[in-house]
Design a protein around this motif. Sequence first.
Motif, PDB file in Angstrom:
ATOM      1  N   ASN A  36       0.811  -1.187   0.000  1.00  0.00           N
ATOM      2  CA  ASN A  36       0.000   0.000   0.000  1.00  0.00           C
ATOM      3  C   ASN A  36       0.862   1.262   0.000  1.00  0.00           C
ATOM      4  OD1 ASN A  36      -2.427   1.417   0.576  1.00  0.00           O
ATOM      5  ND2 ASN A  36      -3.079  -0.483   1.586  1.00  0.00           N
ATOM      6  N   THR A  41       0.064   2.896  -8.326  1.00  0.00           N
ATOM      7  CA  THR A  41      -0.954   3.644  -9.065  1.00  0.00           C
ATOM      8  C   THR A  41      -0.341   4.888  -9.704  1.00  0.00           C
ATOM      9  OG1 THR A  41      -2.686   2.846  -7.618  1.00  0.00           O
ATOM     10  CG2 THR A  41      -3.152   4.875  -8.803  1.00  0.00           C
ATOM     11  N   THR A  42       0.546   5.521  -8.972  1.00  0.00           N
ATOM     12  CA  THR A  42       1.198   6.731  -9.501  1.00  0.00           C
ATOM     13  C   THR A  42       1.958   6.400 -10.788  1.00  0.00           C
ATOM     14  OG1 THR A  42       1.388   7.635  -7.274  1.00  0.00           O
ATOM     15  CG2 THR A  42       2.834   8.584  -8.959  1.00  0.00           C
TER      16      THR A  42
HETATM   17  P1  ATP Z   1      -2.334   1.734  -3.184  1.00  0.00           P
HETATM   18  O1  ATP Z   1      -2.192   0.305  -3.514  1.00  0.00           O
HETATM   19  O2  ATP Z   1      -2.689   1.991  -1.776  1.00  0.00           O
HETATM   20  O3  ATP Z   1      -3.141   2.526  -4.165  1.00  0.00           O
HETATM   21  P2  ATP Z   1       0.044   2.583  -4.520  1.00  0.00           P
HETATM   22  O4  ATP Z   1       1.252   1.710  -4.469  1.00  0.00           O
HETATM   23  O5  ATP Z   1      -0.759   2.565  -5.744  1.00  0.00           O
HETATM   24  O6  ATP Z   1      -0.842   2.299  -3.266  1.00  0.00           O
HETATM   25  P3  ATP Z   1       0.127   5.434  -4.822  1.00  0.00           P
HETATM   26  O7  ATP Z   1      -1.335   5.598  -4.704  1.00  0.00           O
HETATM   27  O8  ATP Z   1       0.743   5.581  -6.145  1.00  0.00           O
HETATM   28  O9  ATP Z   1       0.566   4.042  -4.198  1.00  0.00           O
HETATM   29  O10 ATP Z   1       0.823   6.447  -3.809  1.00  0.00           O
HETATM   30  C1  ATP Z   1       2.242   6.621  -3.713  1.00  0.00           C
HETATM   31  C2  ATP Z   1       2.575   7.712  -2.722  1.00  0.00           C
HETATM   32  O11 ATP Z   1       2.170   8.979  -3.227  1.00  0.00           O
HETATM   33  C3  ATP Z   1       1.865   7.558  -1.382  1.00  0.00           C
HETATM   34  O12 ATP Z   1       2.768   7.952  -0.362  1.00  0.00           O
HETATM   35  C4  ATP Z   1       0.705   8.518  -1.458  1.00  0.00           C
HETATM   36  O13 ATP Z   1       0.347   8.996  -0.188  1.00  0.00           O
HETATM   37  C5  ATP Z   1       1.246   9.610  -2.332  1.00  0.00           C
HETATM   38  N1  ATP Z   1       0.182  10.250  -3.131  1.00  0.00           N
HETATM   39  C6  ATP Z   1      -0.634   9.625  -4.013  1.00  0.00           C
HETATM   40  N2  ATP Z   1      -1.506  10.490  -4.578  1.00  0.00           N
HETATM   41  C7  ATP Z   1      -1.234  11.691  -4.020  1.00  0.00           C
HETATM   42  C8  ATP Z   1      -1.775  13.011  -4.180  1.00  0.00           C
HETATM   43  N3  ATP Z   1      -2.769  13.255  -5.046  1.00  0.00           N
HETATM   44  N4  ATP Z   1      -1.255  13.995  -3.422  1.00  0.00           N
HETATM   45  C9  ATP Z   1      -0.226  13.766  -2.555  1.00  0.00           C
HETATM   46  N5  ATP Z   1       0.327  12.558  -2.373  1.00  0.00           N
HETATM   47  C10 ATP Z   1      -0.166  11.532  -3.081  1.00  0.00           C
END
Ligand code: ATP
Length: 234
Positions: A36, A41-42
């Motif tokens: 998580n 996703t980013t």
């Molecule tokens: P999940 O499986 O929970 O979706 P993930 O691996 O896809 O997790 P991301 O959603 O890409 O992770 O988030 C990566 C980091 O960037 C995290 O620390 C998150 O808090 C931060 N983040 C994501 N979106 C934003 C935003 N719009 N503004 C600020 N920080 C963000």
Amino acid sequence: MLKVEDLNVHYGAIHAIHGVSLEVHEGEIVSLIGANGAGKTTVLQTITGLIKSTSGSAVLDENDLFAIEPPKIVKLGMAHVPEGRRIFSQMTVAENLEMGAFIRNDNDGIEKDMDDIYGYFPRLKERAKQLAGTLSGGEQQMLAIGRALMSKPRILLMDEPSMGLSPLLVKEIFAIIKELNKKGMTILLVEQNAKMALSIANRAYVLETGNMVMSGDAKEMLQNDKVRKAYLGA
Ligand code: ATP
């Protein structure tokens, strides 16, 4: 087919993605796993143009994705099944599928593809006239996949297709992903369900707090001690 190099992404002062590189070759299933908040996703949203990178590149075939608007990226043959499905809840199932074909004007082809999708997902056919917002979570995931397929992509980017689904439905969705791949679809799969993601992939990458810490053959990763401890609950 898809090559991402030295990607950096910031959310304001937060450095979310640190020099990430990955490749997806034609015909592969490649999984990107990680906990998580690791940044999975980013990475996907940056590839599809929803988020701007600070530096780095993403190239599909010969096309620089960062120089192209998202609708044009769909025309190049890349479709995105977003996290949380993002279906149009006030539209019917059939209308959602039609929306997926927005870049096309070959009506016969559209109709045939819709039939094919109803073949993959008979439950969507039964519910063609039902409002999408009233579907179950699993059915919404099927619809999100079906909608993406309606653009006739060559590569599908899928964000957490297993999220919120029962183990049985997860199996069903993964079986369909495998079948799509057998028919020639290239797939980049983002998943927290590392076990399922590694078991269907050819290759995989592991993302930890925005850094790519491991990559390799997916079956080998399933046996890797570090991966087993950190992601497979072993
Ligand atoms: P999940 O499986 O929970 O979706 P993930 O691996 O896809 O997790 P991301 O959603 O890409 O992770 O988030 C990566 C980091 O960037 C995290 O620390 C998150 O808090 C931060 N983040 C994501 N979106 C934003 C935003 N719009 N503004 C600020 N920080 C963000």
